[in-house]
Design a protein around this motif. Structure first.
Motif, PDB file in Angstrom:
ATOM      1  N   THR A 108     -17.224 -10.538  -6.048  1.00  0.00           N
ATOM      2  CA  THR A 108     -16.661 -10.765  -6.970  1.00  0.00           C
ATOM      3  C   THR A 108     -14.711 -11.489  -7.284  1.00  0.00           C
ATOM      4  OG1 THR A 108     -15.214  -9.219  -7.374  1.00  0.00           O
ATOM      5  CG2 THR A 108     -17.566  -8.180  -7.597  1.00  0.00           C
ATOM      6  N   ASP A 109     -15.449 -11.565  -8.312  1.00  0.00           N
ATOM      7  CA  ASP A 109     -13.835 -13.044  -8.851  1.00  0.00           C
ATOM      8  C   ASP A 109     -13.010 -11.567  -8.284  1.00  0.00           C
ATOM      9  OD1 ASP A 109     -15.414 -14.151  -9.573  1.00  0.00           O
ATOM     10  OD2 ASP A 109     -14.835 -14.840 -11.676  1.00  0.00           O
ATOM     11  N   ARG A 110     -12.306 -10.742  -8.812  1.00  0.00           N
ATOM     12  CA  ARG A 110     -11.738  -9.868  -8.700  1.00  0.00           C
ATOM     13  C   ARG A 110     -11.551  -9.117  -7.027  1.00  0.00           C
ATOM     14  NH1 ARG A 110     -11.273  -5.331 -13.317  1.00  0.00           N
ATOM     15  NH2 ARG A 110     -10.854  -7.370 -15.605  1.00  0.00           N
ATOM     16  N   GLN A 111     -12.742  -9.679  -6.309  1.00  0.00           N
ATOM     17  CA  GLN A 111     -12.569  -9.197  -4.569  1.00  0.00           C
ATOM     18  C   GLN A 111     -11.344 -10.830  -4.354  1.00  0.00           C
ATOM     19  OE1 GLN A 111     -15.669  -8.188  -3.941  1.00  0.00           O
ATOM     20  NE2 GLN A 111     -16.122  -5.740  -4.714  1.00  0.00           N
ATOM     21  N   ARG A 112     -12.388 -11.808  -4.606  1.00  0.00           N
ATOM     22  CA  ARG A 112     -12.051 -13.114  -3.712  1.00  0.00           C
ATOM     23  C   ARG A 112      -9.995 -13.300  -4.117  1.00  0.00           C
ATOM     24  NH1 ARG A 112     -15.960 -15.334  -4.293  1.00  0.00           N
ATOM     25  NH2 ARG A 112     -15.865 -16.052  -6.928  1.00  0.00           N
ATOM     26  N   THR A 113      -9.524 -12.748  -5.238  1.00  0.00           N
ATOM     27  CA  THR A 113      -8.416 -12.737  -6.032  1.00  0.00           C
ATOM     28  C   THR A 113      -8.209 -11.723  -4.652  1.00  0.00           C
ATOM     29  OG1 THR A 113      -9.605 -13.666  -8.287  1.00  0.00           O
ATOM     30  CG2 THR A 113      -6.968 -12.936  -8.017  1.00  0.00           C
ATOM     31  N   ALA A 114      -7.522 -10.997  -4.983  1.00  0.00           N
ATOM     32  CA  ALA A 114      -7.587  -9.685  -4.062  1.00  0.00           C
ATOM     33  C   ALA A 114      -6.602 -10.281  -2.950  1.00  0.00           C
ATOM     34  CB  ALA A 114      -7.833  -8.637  -3.966  1.00  0.00           C
ATOM     35  N   THR A 116      -7.742 -13.383  -1.832  1.00  0.00           N
ATOM     36  CA  THR A 116      -6.617 -14.508  -1.080  1.00  0.00           C
ATOM     37  C   THR A 116      -5.095 -13.766  -1.839  1.00  0.00           C
ATOM     38  OG1 THR A 116      -8.292 -15.573  -2.075  1.00  0.00           O
ATOM     39  CG2 THR A 116      -6.324 -16.680  -2.210  1.00  0.00           C
ATOM     40  N   ALA A 117      -4.678 -13.950  -2.233  1.00  0.00           N
ATOM     41  CA  ALA A 117      -3.406 -13.118  -2.693  1.00  0.00           C
ATOM     42  C   ALA A 117      -2.751 -11.718  -1.905  1.00  0.00           C
ATOM     43  CB  ALA A 117      -3.211 -12.141  -4.316  1.00  0.00           C
ATOM     44  N   ALA A 118      -3.544 -10.971  -1.062  1.00  0.00           N
ATOM     45  CA  ALA A 118      -2.652 -10.304   0.323  1.00  0.00           C
ATOM     46  C   ALA A 118      -2.511 -11.567   0.934  1.00  0.00           C
ATOM     47  CB  ALA A 118      -4.007  -9.611   0.780  1.00  0.00           C
ATOM     48  N   PHE A 119      -3.531 -12.293   1.566  1.00  0.00           N
ATOM     49  CA  PHE A 119      -3.902 -13.624   2.624  1.00  0.00           C
ATOM     50  C   PHE A 119      -2.731 -14.255   1.922  1.00  0.00           C
ATOM     51  CE2 PHE A 119      -4.281 -17.623   4.404  1.00  0.00           C
ATOM     52  CZ  PHE A 119      -4.513 -17.778   5.999  1.00  0.00           C
ATOM     53  N   HIS A 120      -2.172 -14.965   1.303  1.00  0.00           N
ATOM     54  CA  HIS A 120      -0.951 -15.898   1.124  1.00  0.00           C
ATOM     55  C   HIS A 120       0.331 -15.728   0.575  1.00  0.00           C
ATOM     56  CE1 HIS A 120      -3.503 -19.398   0.967  1.00  0.00           C
ATOM     57  NE2 HIS A 120      -4.412 -18.653  -0.040  1.00  0.00           N
ATOM     58  N   ALA A 121       0.747 -14.203   0.291  1.00  0.00           N
ATOM     59  CA  ALA A 121       1.490 -12.985   0.263  1.00  0.00           C
ATOM     60  C   ALA A 121       1.863 -12.671   1.714  1.00  0.00           C
ATOM     61  CB  ALA A 121       1.742 -11.672  -0.690  1.00  0.00           C
ATOM     62  N   VAL A 135       2.219  -6.452  -3.920  1.00  0.00           N
ATOM     63  CA  VAL A 135       1.074  -7.887  -3.768  1.00  0.00           C
ATOM     64  C   VAL A 135       0.066  -7.499  -5.337  1.00  0.00           C
ATOM     65  CG1 VAL A 135      -1.312  -8.629  -3.628  1.00  0.00           C
ATOM     66  CG2 VAL A 135       0.381  -8.274  -2.265  1.00  0.00           C
ATOM     67  N   ALA A 136      -0.005  -6.381  -5.959  1.00  0.00           N
ATOM     68  CA  ALA A 136      -0.564  -5.244  -6.797  1.00  0.00           C
ATOM     69  C   ALA A 136       0.252  -6.056  -7.908  1.00  0.00           C
ATOM     70  CB  ALA A 136      -0.923  -4.142  -6.959  1.00  0.00           C
ATOM     71  N   GLU A 137       1.363  -5.833  -7.973  1.00  0.00           N
ATOM     72  CA  GLU A 137       2.587  -5.945  -9.071  1.00  0.00           C
ATOM     73  C   GLU A 137       2.530  -7.982  -9.893  1.00  0.00           C
ATOM     74  OE1 GLU A 137       7.231  -6.056  -9.512  1.00  0.00           O
ATOM     75  OE2 GLU A 137       6.250  -4.622  -8.719  1.00  0.00           O
ATOM     76  N   SER A 138       2.496  -8.561  -8.595  1.00  0.00           N
ATOM     77  CA  SER A 138       2.221 -10.154  -8.462  1.00  0.00           C
ATOM     78  C   SER A 138       0.423  -9.751  -9.102  1.00  0.00           C
ATOM     79  CB  SER A 138       1.861 -10.816  -7.323  1.00  0.00           C
ATOM     80  OG  SER A 138       0.824 -10.395  -6.876  1.00  0.00           O
ATOM     81  N   LEU A 139      -0.667  -9.377  -8.750  1.00  0.00           N
ATOM     82  CA  LEU A 139      -1.816  -9.759  -9.771  1.00  0.00           C
ATOM     83  C   LEU A 139      -1.694  -9.023 -11.101  1.00  0.00           C
ATOM     84  CD1 LEU A 139      -3.852  -8.683  -6.665  1.00  0.00           C
ATOM     85  CD2 LEU A 139      -3.692 -11.148  -7.611  1.00  0.00           C
ATOM     86  N   GLY A 140      -0.506  -8.732 -11.101  1.00  0.00           N
ATOM     87  CA  GLY A 140      -0.625  -7.211 -12.820  1.00  0.00           C
ATOM     88  C   GLY A 140      -1.710  -5.842 -12.450  1.00  0.00           C
ATOM     89  N   VAL A 141      -1.959  -5.631 -11.359  1.00  0.00           N
ATOM     90  CA  VAL A 141      -2.891  -4.462 -11.540  1.00  0.00           C
ATOM     91  C   VAL A 141      -2.370  -2.842 -10.717  1.00  0.00           C
ATOM     92  CG1 VAL A 141      -4.735  -6.073 -11.203  1.00  0.00           C
ATOM     93  CG2 VAL A 141      -3.990  -5.347  -8.902  1.00  0.00           C
ATOM     94  N   ALA A 142      -2.685  -2.048 -11.062  1.00  0.00           N
ATOM     95  CA  ALA A 142      -1.828  -0.751 -10.330  1.00  0.00           C
ATOM     96  C   ALA A 142      -2.734  -0.999  -8.698  1.00  0.00           C
ATOM     97  CB  ALA A 142      -2.617   0.449 -10.748  1.00  0.00           C
ATOM     98  N   PRO A 143      -1.756  -0.283  -7.931  1.00  0.00           N
ATOM     99  CA  PRO A 143      -1.271  -0.394  -6.935  1.00  0.00           C
ATOM    100  C   PRO A 143      -2.942   0.134  -6.317  1.00  0.00           C
ATOM    101  CG  PRO A 143       0.548   0.272  -7.264  1.00  0.00           C
ATOM    102  CD  PRO A 143      -0.267   0.374  -8.247  1.00  0.00           C
ATOM    103  N   PHE A 146      -5.619  -3.128  -6.822  1.00  0.00           N
ATOM    104  CA  PHE A 146      -5.767  -3.378  -5.373  1.00  0.00           C
ATOM    105  C   PHE A 146      -6.503  -3.127  -4.814  1.00  0.00           C
ATOM    106  CE2 PHE A 146      -3.405  -4.955  -1.945  1.00  0.00           C
ATOM    107  CZ  PHE A 146      -3.618  -5.889  -1.474  1.00  0.00           C
ATOM    108  N   HIS A 147      -5.959  -2.018  -3.959  1.00  0.00           N
ATOM    109  CA  HIS A 147      -6.910  -1.749  -2.597  1.00  0.00           C
ATOM    110  C   HIS A 147      -8.555  -1.657  -2.613  1.00  0.00           C
ATOM    111  CE1 HIS A 147      -3.008  -1.569  -0.152  1.00  0.00           C
ATOM    112  NE2 HIS A 147      -2.255  -0.938  -1.510  1.00  0.00           N
ATOM    113  N   GLN A 148      -8.713  -0.919  -4.160  1.00  0.00           N
ATOM    114  CA  GLN A 148      -9.705  -0.715  -4.283  1.00  0.00           C
ATOM    115  C   GLN A 148     -10.777  -2.134  -3.928  1.00  0.00           C
ATOM    116  OE1 GLN A 148     -11.173   0.497  -7.745  1.00  0.00           O
ATOM    117  NE2 GLN A 148     -13.026   1.195  -6.762  1.00  0.00           N
ATOM    118  N   HIS A 149     -10.476  -3.135  -4.373  1.00  0.00           N
ATOM    119  CA  HIS A 149     -10.393  -4.656  -4.485  1.00  0.00           C
ATOM    120  C   HIS A 149     -10.662  -5.254  -3.387  1.00  0.00           C
ATOM    121  CE1 HIS A 149     -11.514  -4.723  -8.645  1.00  0.00           C
ATOM    122  NE2 HIS A 149     -10.822  -4.637  -9.133  1.00  0.00           N
ATOM    123  N   LEU A 150     -10.085  -5.190  -2.438  1.00  0.00           N
ATOM    124  CA  LEU A 150      -9.114  -5.979  -1.236  1.00  0.00           C
ATOM    125  C   LEU A 150     -10.183  -5.098   0.002  1.00  0.00           C
ATOM    126  CD1 LEU A 150      -7.580  -7.476   0.924  1.00  0.00           C
ATOM    127  CD2 LEU A 150      -5.940  -5.413   0.733  1.00  0.00           C
TER     128      LEU A 150
END
Length: 173
Positions: A108-114, A116-121, A135-143, A146-150
């Motif tokens: 999903t878009d959110r999974q891909r975003t999580a 990609t953000a984790a990889f680049h961070a 990483v969660a903070e940088s995406l504007g979501v709760a940890p 973020f961990h669920q999507h990741l």
């Protein structure tokens, strides 16, 4: 970088990370028309560079995409954008292409975003350059979000990679 971000209306929230020999940065786009245009046609950005005040993108489009339409759509949002070079590649490694196609279709878009953000961070490096909370903070979501999507993205990536391979384990007599 701060001056470039200030000059671009679609960019905000620049974070620079000094990694010694290399400086990484995280940039949030408030209204990314190029990304939206590419997503609509199934394209993706391979690389983006800033050099001498110019912004260069390398993008991948599917073979059936009308490149002229994509360029015109981007130029409607960025009139000074120009197509620098067009190359057509023939993939010789069908295994990797199949895995990539499976991933693009399954995440999903959110999974891909999580992911990609984790990889680049630097989340997957040892030692980690960023933890899940950062990483969660940088995406504007709760940890936990973020961990669920990741975790779901990681599962899909591993399923795609491992299902493409046939591993046989046995003993010799």
């Amino acid at each position: 970088m701060p001056e470039v971000v200030a000059a671009m209306p679609d960019w905000s929230d620049l974070t620079l990370r000094d990694g010694g020999t290399e400086t990484a940065f995280e940039l949030h786009a408030t209204d990314p028309p190029i990304l939206s245009t590419l997503a609509e046609v199934g394209g993706r950005i391979e690389s983006a560079t800033l050099e001498d005040g110019a912004y260069h993108l390398t993008v991948h489009l599917s073979p059936d995409t009308e490149v002229r339409r994509v360029v015109e759509a981007i130029q409607s949002d960025y009139p000074s954008a120009t197509l620098m070079r067009r190359r057509q590649r023939t993939r010789t490694d069908r295994g990797n292409a199949a895995i990539q196609r499976t991933l693009v279709e399954s995440l999903t878009d959110r999974q891909r975003t999580a992911l990609t953000a984790a990889f680049h961070a630097g989340f997957f490096e040892w030692p980690r350059r960023a933890n899940g909370e950062a990483v969660a903070e940088s995406l504007g979501v709760a940890p936990p979000t973020f961990h669920q999507h990741l975790r779901k993205a990681e599962r899909k990536v591993l399923e795609a990679v491992l299902s493409e391979s046939h591993v046989e384990v046995g003993e010799s007599a």
